[in-house]
Design an enzyme around this catalytic site. Structure first.
Site: not given
Length: 437
Positions: A57, A284, A286, A290
Site C-alpha cells: 500500500s 505509509h 504496505g 507475506g
C-alpha cells in the site's frame, strides 16, 4: 551508524524471524543501503540491496501523487466528483455515487467498503472491470463521517488516471513517476519483476506464501515492486521537488484517525501523518501476501527511510528498525506501540460485545472469563490466505483495548466509538467496522 547497520539488520531479522530484509535511508543528503537474509526460504537466494520487494500500500501514495499532479495542471480538483471523471462509476448508494470526490478517495473518507479484492483478469482492462464491479459495494460508513482504509477507493482513483491518460495505470506510473525520477528498479507486473532479483513472501511457520502476489486489478492500491533505494528516491522527491509544485499540500490533515495508536494521528492526501518528539512525520506502510514495507519522511531533518521485509514478525521488525535508526540519525524517539496500562482498569465489557462486519472481514467481540475476546476472520477472496485470529484483549480505558498473539511482541489496538448519529463502530487496523448484531 552506517557501518554498524548492516550487522544490526542481520541481528534484527533473526530476532523477529524475518527471512530477508532490505533497508535504504537518506540522511544529510547521503544514501545508505543495507540487506540481510534470504529472499526465498525454498531457494536460499541471498537478499541484496537491489532486490525488489512488494511495497504494497505504499503504492497508494504514488497513485495519490499522480492525481495531485493532475490537480496542479488544472485537469481536475480534489473536490471534483468522481462521476464527472468516470461517468460509468457507481456504488450501491446512489447519493454516494453522485457526491463522492477525489479527496474522499485519497483520504479514505468515502465510506465505500474498501476490501473488495477481485481478480478481473490480467489484461490492461482489469482496473476498468474492477470499477464496474464496484456497483454493488455498500457503505461502510456515511460519506465523510469517519475514516476507514479503502483499497477499493484507490483502485477507482487509478481508473481516473487511466481515463485521463488513455493508458493503463502501470503505463501512467512509469511515465509520470518512474521515468522522471530515473528509477531503475521499480516495476508493477510479475513478468517485469522476473528480470530482477525479487523477494518471495513468507507466511506462518516461515513457509513461502501460497501465491506470489495479489491480482493485477489491485495495482493502484498496492502492486508496486521496488528496491528500497527507489522508494527513498520517491520520498525525496516529496521533500525536494521533482514530481509536484507543492508536495507539502499532500501533508495537510484531512481527517483524524479514530484509532491513533496504529499508524498515525491523521490522514493527509495519500500520506499518513503523525508527530514524534515534536517532529512532523509523513509515512505509509504496505502489506501484501507475506511481505511488508514502510516509508517514513522527516521533513524538518530531510531524512527518508524505506525498509522492506518478506515475512516473520515484520511489523515489529520495521518498528524496531525505525526506533533504533531515528534515535541515532535525528535524536527522535519513535513512540512505543500502545500496550496494557501499568494499573489494570475496570470497564463495562458487555457494551462492546457483538459482531462487527464489513466486506472482507468479520470481527466478533465476546466476553469470556472476565475478558473481552476478539476473533478476526477474513472473508471473501482472501479468506483462505490466513486463519482466523483470536486475541484476549486488555482494556486501556473505557473504549480502547489491546491484544496480541502468543509470542508476538507487537500489540494490536482497538478503539470503540460512535458516529455522530450514535452508530457503534470498532476501529482496528485503520479500518472502521460497524456493529451489525
Amino acid at each position: 551508524m552506517a557501518g554498524a547497520m548492516g550487522q544490526r539488520l542481520a541481528e534484527l531479522i533473526a530476532q523477529y524471524e524475518v527471512p530477508g530484509a532490505a533497508l535504504a535511508y537518506l540522511h544529510q543528503g547521503e544514501l545508505h543501503e543495507f540487506a540481510a537474509g534470504t529472499l526465498n526460504a525454498d531457494t536460499g537466494v541471498e537478499t541484496t540491496t537491489d532486490s525488489l520487494f512488494q511495497i504494497g500500500s505504499v503504492s497508494k501514495v504514488w497513485t495519490a501523487t499522480m492525481l495531485v499532479q493532475l490537480a496542479e495542471r488544472g485537469t481536475l480538483t480534489l473536490d471534483t466528483p468522481v462521476i464527472e471523471l468516470l461517468p460509468e462509476f457507481k456504488v450501491a448508494d446512489p447519493e454516494v455515487t453522485k457526491t463522492v470526490t477525489v479527496r474522499h478517495l485519497l483520504s479514505h473518507t468515502s465510506g465505500i467498503d474498501g476490501d473488495l479484492f477481485l481478480d478481473t483478469g490480467r489484461g490492461d482492462d482489469c482496473v476498468e472491470k474492477y470499477v464496474a464491479a464496484c456497483a454493488d459495494l455498500k457503505q461502510n460508513h456515511p460519506i465523510g463521517a469517519t475514516q476507514s482504509y479503502c483499497n477499493s477507493g484507490f483502485i477507482v482513483a487509478g481508473r481516473i488516471l487511466e481515463k485521463v491518460y488513455g493508458k493503463s495505470w502501470d503505463d501512467v506510473l512509469r511515465e509520470q513517476i518512474v521515468e522522471p525520477l530515473g528509477l531503475t528498479h521499480t516495476v508493477t507486473l510479475p513478468e517485469d519483476v522476473l528480470r530482477y532479483r525479487a523477494a518471495m513472501g513468507h507466511v506462518e511457520g516461515g513457509k513461502t506464501a501460497p501465491v506470489w502476489g495479489l491480482m493485477r486489478s489491485a495495482g493502484p492500491a498496492g502492486l508496486i515492486c521496488a528496491r528500497p533505494a527507489d522508494v527513498v528516491a520517491f520520498g525525496r522527491a516529496h521533500l525536494e521537488g521533482g514530481l509536484l509544485k507543492d508536495p507539502q499540500a499532500m501533508w495537510e490533515p484531512q481527517v483524524a484517525l479514530p484509532n491513533p495508536y496504529t499508524l498515525g494521528s491523521h490522514w493527509g492526501i495519500g500520506w499518513i501523518l503523525d508527530e514524534w518528539s515534536g517532529h512532523r512525520i509523513v509515512s505509509h506502510g504496505g502489506n501484501t501476501i507475506g511481505q511488508h514495507a514502510m516509508l517514513w519522511i522527516v521533513p524538518d531533518t530531510g531524512t527518508v527511510v524505506a525498509v522492506s521485509a518478506n515475512g516473520g514478525r515484520s511489523g515489529a521488525f520495521t518498528h524496531a528498525v525505525a526506533t533504533e535508526l531515528f534515535a541515532e540519525l535525528d535524536g527522535i524517539e519513535v513512540p512505543p506501540v500502545l500496550g496494557p496500562p501499568e494499573t489494570p482498569v475496570e470497564v463495562d465489557l458487555e457494551r462492546h460485545a457483538g459482531v462487527y462486519e464489513r466486506v472482507g472481514a468479520r470481527v466478533t467481540m465476546s466476553v469470556r472469563d472476565g475478558a473481552l475476546w476478539c476473533r478476526m476472520e477474513s472473508t471473501g477472496a482472501l479468506a483462505g490466505m490466513s486463519p482466523p485470529l483470536e486475541l484476549k484483549t486488555i482494556p486501556v480505558d473505557e473504549n480502547t483495548f489491546v491484544g496480541r498473539e502468543d509470542g508476538d511482541p507487537q500489540w494490536l489496538s482497538a478503539v470503540f466509538y460512535e458516529l455522530a448519529d450514535g452508530t457503534p463502530y470498532v476501529h482496528m487496523g485503520a479500518r472502521a467496522t460497524p456493529k451489525v448484531s
